[in-house]
Design a protein around this motif. Structure first.
Motif, PDB file in Angstrom:
ATOM      1  N   GLY A 388      42.403  38.914  42.753  1.00  7.30           N
ATOM      2  CA  GLY A 388      41.679  39.523  43.867  1.00  7.30           C
ATOM      3  C   GLY A 388      41.460  41.001  43.744  1.00  7.30           C
ATOM      4  N   GLU A 389      42.337  41.678  43.045  1.00 10.16           N
ATOM      5  CA  GLU A 389      42.215  43.133  42.879  1.00 10.16           C
ATOM      6  C   GLU A 389      43.157  43.530  41.749  1.00 10.16           C
ATOM      7  OE1 GLU A 389      44.248  45.339  46.018  1.00 10.16           O
ATOM      8  OE2 GLU A 389      45.058  43.453  46.744  1.00 10.16           O
ATOM      9  N   PRO A 390      42.992  44.745  41.248  1.00  5.42           N
ATOM     10  CA  PRO A 390      43.921  45.173  40.205  1.00  5.42           C
ATOM     11  C   PRO A 390      45.348  45.167  40.759  1.00  5.42           C
ATOM     12  CG  PRO A 390      42.061  46.695  40.407  1.00  5.42           C
ATOM     13  CD  PRO A 390      41.978  45.756  41.563  1.00  5.42           C
ATOM     14  N   ILE A 391      46.293  44.694  39.976  1.00 13.79           N
ATOM     15  CA  ILE A 391      47.686  44.706  40.446  1.00 13.79           C
ATOM     16  C   ILE A 391      48.383  45.923  39.828  1.00 13.79           C
ATOM     17  CG2 ILE A 391      48.312  42.927  38.691  1.00 13.79           C
ATOM     18  CD1 ILE A 391      50.557  42.081  40.721  1.00 13.79           C
ATOM     19  N   ASN A 392      49.016  46.711  40.672  1.00 19.51           N
ATOM     20  CA  ASN A 392      49.700  47.898  40.168  1.00 19.51           C
ATOM     21  C   ASN A 392      50.984  47.475  39.456  1.00 19.51           C
ATOM     22  OD1 ASN A 392      50.186  47.173  42.932  1.00 19.51           O
ATOM     23  ND2 ASN A 392      51.696  48.819  43.018  1.00 19.51           N
ATOM     24  N   PRO A 393      51.350  48.174  38.361  1.00 18.61           N
ATOM     25  CA  PRO A 393      52.512  47.761  37.552  1.00 18.61           C
ATOM     26  C   PRO A 393      53.791  47.589  38.373  1.00 18.61           C
ATOM     27  CG  PRO A 393      51.277  49.450  36.401  1.00 18.61           C
ATOM     28  CD  PRO A 393      50.625  49.291  37.747  1.00 18.61           C
ATOM     29  N   GLU A 394      53.971  48.403  39.404  1.00 18.97           N
ATOM     30  CA  GLU A 394      55.196  48.306  40.197  1.00 18.97           C
ATOM     31  C   GLU A 394      55.271  46.961  40.925  1.00 18.97           C
ATOM     32  OE1 GLU A 394      55.427  51.396  43.080  1.00 18.97           O
ATOM     33  OE2 GLU A 394      57.467  50.796  43.641  1.00 18.97           O
ATOM     34  N   ASN A 522      37.329  46.749  48.275  1.00 15.73           N
ATOM     35  CA  ASN A 522      38.237  45.620  48.169  1.00 15.73           C
ATOM     36  C   ASN A 522      39.410  45.879  49.116  1.00 15.73           C
ATOM     37  OD1 ASN A 522      40.088  43.640  47.337  1.00 15.73           O
ATOM     38  ND2 ASN A 522      39.199  43.611  45.284  1.00 15.73           N
ATOM     39  N   ILE A 523      39.360  45.243  50.276  1.00 20.74           N
ATOM     40  CA  ILE A 523      40.370  45.464  51.305  1.00 20.74           C
ATOM     41  C   ILE A 523      41.260  44.226  51.328  1.00 20.74           C
ATOM     42  CG2 ILE A 523      40.746  46.112  53.734  1.00 20.74           C
ATOM     43  CD1 ILE A 523      38.676  47.934  52.257  1.00 20.74           C
ATOM     44  N   SER A 524      42.497  44.375  50.928  1.00 20.21           N
ATOM     45  CA  SER A 524      43.427  43.240  50.857  1.00 20.21           C
ATOM     46  C   SER A 524      42.809  42.067  50.105  1.00 20.21           C
ATOM     47  CB  SER A 524      43.805  42.755  52.260  1.00 20.21           C
ATOM     48  OG  SER A 524      44.473  43.763  52.943  1.00 20.21           O
ATOM     49  N   GLY A 525      42.091  42.358  49.034  1.00 19.44           N
ATOM     50  CA  GLY A 525      41.478  41.279  48.264  1.00 19.44           C
ATOM     51  C   GLY A 525      40.205  40.742  48.907  1.00 19.44           C
ATOM     52  N   HIS A 526      39.794  41.267  50.051  1.00 22.37           N
ATOM     53  CA  HIS A 526      38.537  40.842  50.667  1.00 22.37           C
ATOM     54  C   HIS A 526      37.448  41.816  50.285  1.00 22.37           C
ATOM     55  CE1 HIS A 526      40.989  38.148  52.800  1.00 22.37           C
ATOM     56  NE2 HIS A 526      41.396  38.969  53.746  1.00 22.37           N
ATOM     57  N   THR A 555      49.167  49.513  50.524  1.00 18.50           N
ATOM     58  CA  THR A 555      49.374  48.090  50.756  1.00 18.50           C
ATOM     59  C   THR A 555      48.115  47.270  50.541  1.00 18.50           C
ATOM     60  OG1 THR A 555      51.030  48.652  52.392  1.00 18.50           O
ATOM     61  CG2 THR A 555      50.256  46.387  52.394  1.00 18.50           C
ATOM     62  N   THR A 556      47.012  47.720  51.125  1.00 13.13           N
ATOM     63  CA  THR A 556      45.799  46.893  51.095  1.00 13.13           C
ATOM     64  C   THR A 556      44.916  47.179  49.887  1.00 13.13           C
ATOM     65  OG1 THR A 556      44.669  48.495  52.519  1.00 13.13           O
ATOM     66  CG2 THR A 556      45.769  46.665  53.618  1.00 13.13           C
ATOM     67  N   GLY A 557      45.358  47.997  48.960  1.00 13.38           N
ATOM     68  CA  GLY A 557      44.542  48.344  47.792  1.00 13.38           C
ATOM     69  C   GLY A 557      43.554  49.429  48.160  1.00 13.38           C
ATOM     70  N   GLN A 558      42.579  49.053  48.998  1.00 17.12           N
ATOM     71  CA  GLN A 558      41.692  50.055  49.575  1.00 17.12           C
ATOM     72  C   GLN A 558      41.700  49.883  51.086  1.00 17.12           C
ATOM     73  OE1 GLN A 558      37.888  49.431  47.475  1.00 17.12           O
ATOM     74  NE2 GLN A 558      38.089  51.535  46.780  1.00 17.12           N
ATOM     75  N   ALA A 559      41.344  50.952  51.779  1.00 17.74           N
ATOM     76  CA  ALA A 559      41.201  50.871  53.228  1.00 17.74           C
ATOM     77  C   ALA A 559      39.889  51.546  53.591  1.00 17.74           C
ATOM     78  CB  ALA A 559      42.365  51.569  53.910  1.00 17.74           C
ATOM     79  N   SER A 593      34.148  41.419  61.212  1.00 19.81           N
ATOM     80  CA  SER A 593      35.405  40.685  61.212  1.00 19.81           C
ATOM     81  C   SER A 593      36.521  41.709  61.405  1.00 19.81           C
ATOM     82  CB  SER A 593      35.583  39.996  59.860  1.00 19.81           C
ATOM     83  OG  SER A 593      36.941  39.677  59.636  1.00 19.81           O
ATOM     84  N   PRO A 594      37.670  41.271  61.937  1.00 22.18           N
ATOM     85  CA  PRO A 594      38.782  42.226  62.033  1.00 22.18           C
ATOM     86  C   PRO A 594      39.156  42.829  60.677  1.00 22.18           C
ATOM     87  CG  PRO A 594      39.239  40.294  63.351  1.00 22.18           C
ATOM     88  CD  PRO A 594      37.963  40.003  62.601  1.00 22.18           C
ATOM     89  N   ILE A 595      38.900  42.122  59.576  1.00 27.98           N
ATOM     90  CA  ILE A 595      39.261  42.706  58.276  1.00 27.98           C
ATOM     91  C   ILE A 595      38.393  43.912  57.935  1.00 27.98           C
ATOM     92  CG2 ILE A 595      40.325  40.673  57.188  1.00 27.98           C
ATOM     93  CD1 ILE A 595      37.749  39.957  55.930  1.00 27.98           C
TER      94      ILE A 595
END
Ligand code: WT7
Length: 656
Positions: A388-394, A522-526, A555-559, A593-595
């Motif tokens: 859904g989105e790039p995953i950070n190494p941590e 890309n907000i929480s993979g959306h 948390t959400t990747g982007q906001a 949408s709320p997202i």
């Protein structure tokens, strides 16, 4: 591992070698890359043998750039591939889904035979309501078994499902219904969220006020309670389906018959109706599910923690897993419905072996602490996936250590609504993995990273991600708009599919995805477009102008951060700023949408513009991410950005 240790480790070793034990039993063997590379088209033809064809295809690929046909003279039925074949092979009593409700007391186990019976009954009911081959049917449902049943019944009839995520607003639903002229809608009275019933049907009623062509609405009773009813149009699921016959003789459709439409955000305000056809899509979702997740139908219990309202749910909760005949967990709720350790309870109870989820969820679970997963037996897990989105190494390392017990390979899978199936991912047991990297194109897939002029970049360099040759599950286009399809994906680098993502090849030549390079957030993979949110904001009577950017978020990747100028004449001038901001946030939630609700809205008297009148989004993104500002010399009034930076510093952030 501490952050400092992780960084040092990443600098030194940077990769996990594939485990030899895993490789011994893996579905895909190391020779697979070379086999596919030797002749990708015939390799895909062999993969098509995973399907049950009514008429075997003799054609493989017909490529009239950018329009592909795969297996065009073959005929098949998607639901037969998911269900009838397994029942005919004596697997009818095997569990297809362990459905887990949002309220803890709700659960249901459905075998392949039971699922087939339900799908046949529903296909008969839909026929009675008037659904015919080629008709579009909108599905607006929570994560309940009836959603899966509905989708399979629709494709059984050769009709086309257009699933709209149940978190979308009435407006978003009606525009999608209208765009593909859906004449039927399947929905539920409501949905459960952390144990509380939330209504769904009112949004359908509101949406249908502007959709005069909708003839029938089928409604599942999920939450109970009062529902507004339109006689003649609305039908209760239980009254329409329960009495139907459980036998239904399927018809077979050409491989290129349209199977599904899925709307996704592009760079304009209007979402694109991405459509997929039957034979190619099913071939590739079945192949990737088998090879990337290494599924063993007799022993695995797989859980794709996604919603059927997105392509991940279509490809890896429904079609890929069912064709492979596996047992799955399907979960209705949120990660903290019934407690913050709900996921770990589910894994422990059902002995889940394969877990597939999004980085944003991993980061949320990580925030809740390692103690929660430690309190449960997660040793059944043998493979973990991310999408859904790039995953950070941590987050990757946390997932590996705390959930995967340092033993499960992690597959970071890159793909899109448009690609239909995974295109870039390690193969477990074969490919090394690196925290944060999607590594390699899958067998049969050609990927490149190119510079502005379309030339391949070298190792250690970044550029644009492109797909170099057609693949079976590629979208066949944007519903009703072939020109937009050409322009969006095929014009930037002639002859190549332009994904819209940035990517880097590291020193070893492995691929790292760097996120969108266009106006898609890309907000929480959306996936949401900046223009779509801007459009919603300027639709509010108080707003003169709006500029929206995606700013990075832990948390959400982007906001979403919105910069808004208000109309001078409006009544809202007297209102408190905080009140106006809240009203605008609710307005966006209502329209999209709320997202899509902005995390922050900054009211500003002016927006930074170039002399030609273009809003400088790049600068606004710098402001939103507190970066040092780049070149401002092309601005009409450079002082505007300083003013906005100051406003930004004093603005309030909302986390809900
Ligand atoms: C966009 C597609 C594929 C199903 C879910 C999203 C981003 C997706 C990864 C990944 C880095 C990823 C891309 C892509 N994306 N997977 N493993 N690593 N980025 O589908 O809504 O169509 O969004 O999601 O930016 O373009 P989608």
């Amino acid at each position: 591992m501490t952050e400092a240790k992780l960084e040092a480790w990443l600098d030194e070793t940077r990769s996990f070698a594939p485990s030899p034990e895993f490789a011994k039993q893996a579905n895909a063997q190391p020779t697979i890359y070379a086999e596919a590379e030797a002749d990708p088209v015939s390799w895909w033809r062999r993969q098509a043998d995973r399907l049950v064809w009514h008429k075997e295809p003799t054609n493989t690929l017909e490529w009239d750039l950018p329009f592909a046909k795969w297996f065009s003279d073959g005929t098949l039925n998607a639901s037969v591939n998911c269900l009838d074949r397994h029942v005919a092979n004596g697997k009818g009593d095997k569990v297809a889904y362990h459905w887990v409700g949002d309220p803890e007391q709700d659960s249901r186990t459905i075998t392949y035979k039971e699922l087939l019976d339900l799908v046949c009954q529903t296909a008969n009911a839909l026929t009675e309501l008037g659904v015919k081959t080629g008709d579009r049917v909108a599905v607006y449902m929570p994560m309940i078994p009836e959603a899966v049943v509905t989708m399979l019944a629709i494709v059984r009839l050769g009709a086309v499902h257009s699933v709209v995520f149940a978190g979308f607003s009435a407006d978003a639903l009606s525009s999608r219904i209208l765009d593909s002229d859906c004449q039927f809608v399947v929905t539920a009275d409501g949905a459960f969220r952390r144990g509380t019933a939330a209504p769904l049907k009112p949004a359908v009623d509101e949406a249908l006020e502007s959709c005069p062509n909708v003839k029938a609405v089928l409604v599942v009773r999920r939450t109970g309670g009062e529902v507004k009813w339109v006689d003649g149009r609305d039908h209760w699921w239980h009254e329409t389906i329960d009495h139907q016959s459980t036998s239904h003789t399927p018809e077979f459709f050409p491989s290129e018959h349209t199977m599904l439409i899925m709307y996704t955000s592009g760079t304009t305000a209007k979402p694109k109706g991405i459509f997929h056809t039957t034979g190619g899509y099913l071939t590739q979702v079945a192949t990737t599910y088998n090879q990337v997740f290494d599924v063993k139908p007799d022993t695995d219990t797989c859980w794709t923690a996604a919603d059927i309202g997105w392509i991940t749910g279509h490809s890896y909760i429904i079609y890929g897993p069912l064709i492979n005949g596996v047992t799955q967990v399907m979960y209705e709720g949120l990660p903290d419905s019934g407690g913050k350790d709900r996921w770990w309870k589910i894994i422990e109870k059902y002995k889940v072996t394969i877990l597939y989820t999004a980085p944003t969820t991993i980061r949320t679970l990580m925030k809740w602490g390692s103690e929660l997963p430690k309190g449960h037996d997660l040793t059944s897990l043998r493979l973990l996936g991310s999408v859904g989105e790039p995953i950070n190494p941590e987050a990757w390392m946390w997932y590996r250590e705390n959930i995967g017990g340092n033993r499960c390979p992690i597959v970071d899978t890159w793909w899109q609504t448009e690609t239909g199936a995974i295109l870039i991912s390690p193969l477990p047991g074969i490919t090394a993995t690196k925290p944060g990297a999607a590594m390699k194109p899958l067998p049969g897939i050609g990927v490149d990273v190119v510079d502005n002029d379309g030339n391949s970049v070298g190792n250690g360099e970044g550029g644009y991600l492109v797909i170099t040759h057609p693949w079976p599950a590629m979208t066949r286009g944007i519903y009703g708009d072939p020109e937009r399809f050409k322009e969006t994906y095929w014009a930037r680098f002639p002859g190549k599919y332009f994904a819209g993502d940035g990517a880097k090849r590291d020193e070893d030549g492995d691929l790292w995805l760097l996120g969108r390079i266009d106006d898609v957030m890309n907000i929480s993979g959306h996936r949401l477009s900046t223009t779509e949110v801007e459009h919603a904001l300027v639709g509010h009577p108080a707003v003169a102008e709006a500029a929206v950017v995606g700013a990075s978020d832990d948390t959400t990747g982007q906001a979403i951060v919105a910069f808004v100028t208000l109309k001078l004449t409006t009544d809202d001038q007297g209102k408190d700023q905080a009140e106006v901001i809240e009203e605008l946030r609710q307005h966006v939630a209502k329209v999209i949408s709320p997202i899509a609700r902005p995390r922050q809205i900054i009211l500003t008297p002016e927006l930074p513009k170039t002399r030609s009148g273009k809003i400088m989004r790049r600068l606004l993104r710098d402001v939103a991410e507190n970066r040092k500002l780049g070149d401002v010399t092309t601005l009409t009034d450079p002082t505007v950005v300083n003013m906005i930076s100051e406003l930004m510093d004093t603005s309030v952030t909302s986390d809900e």
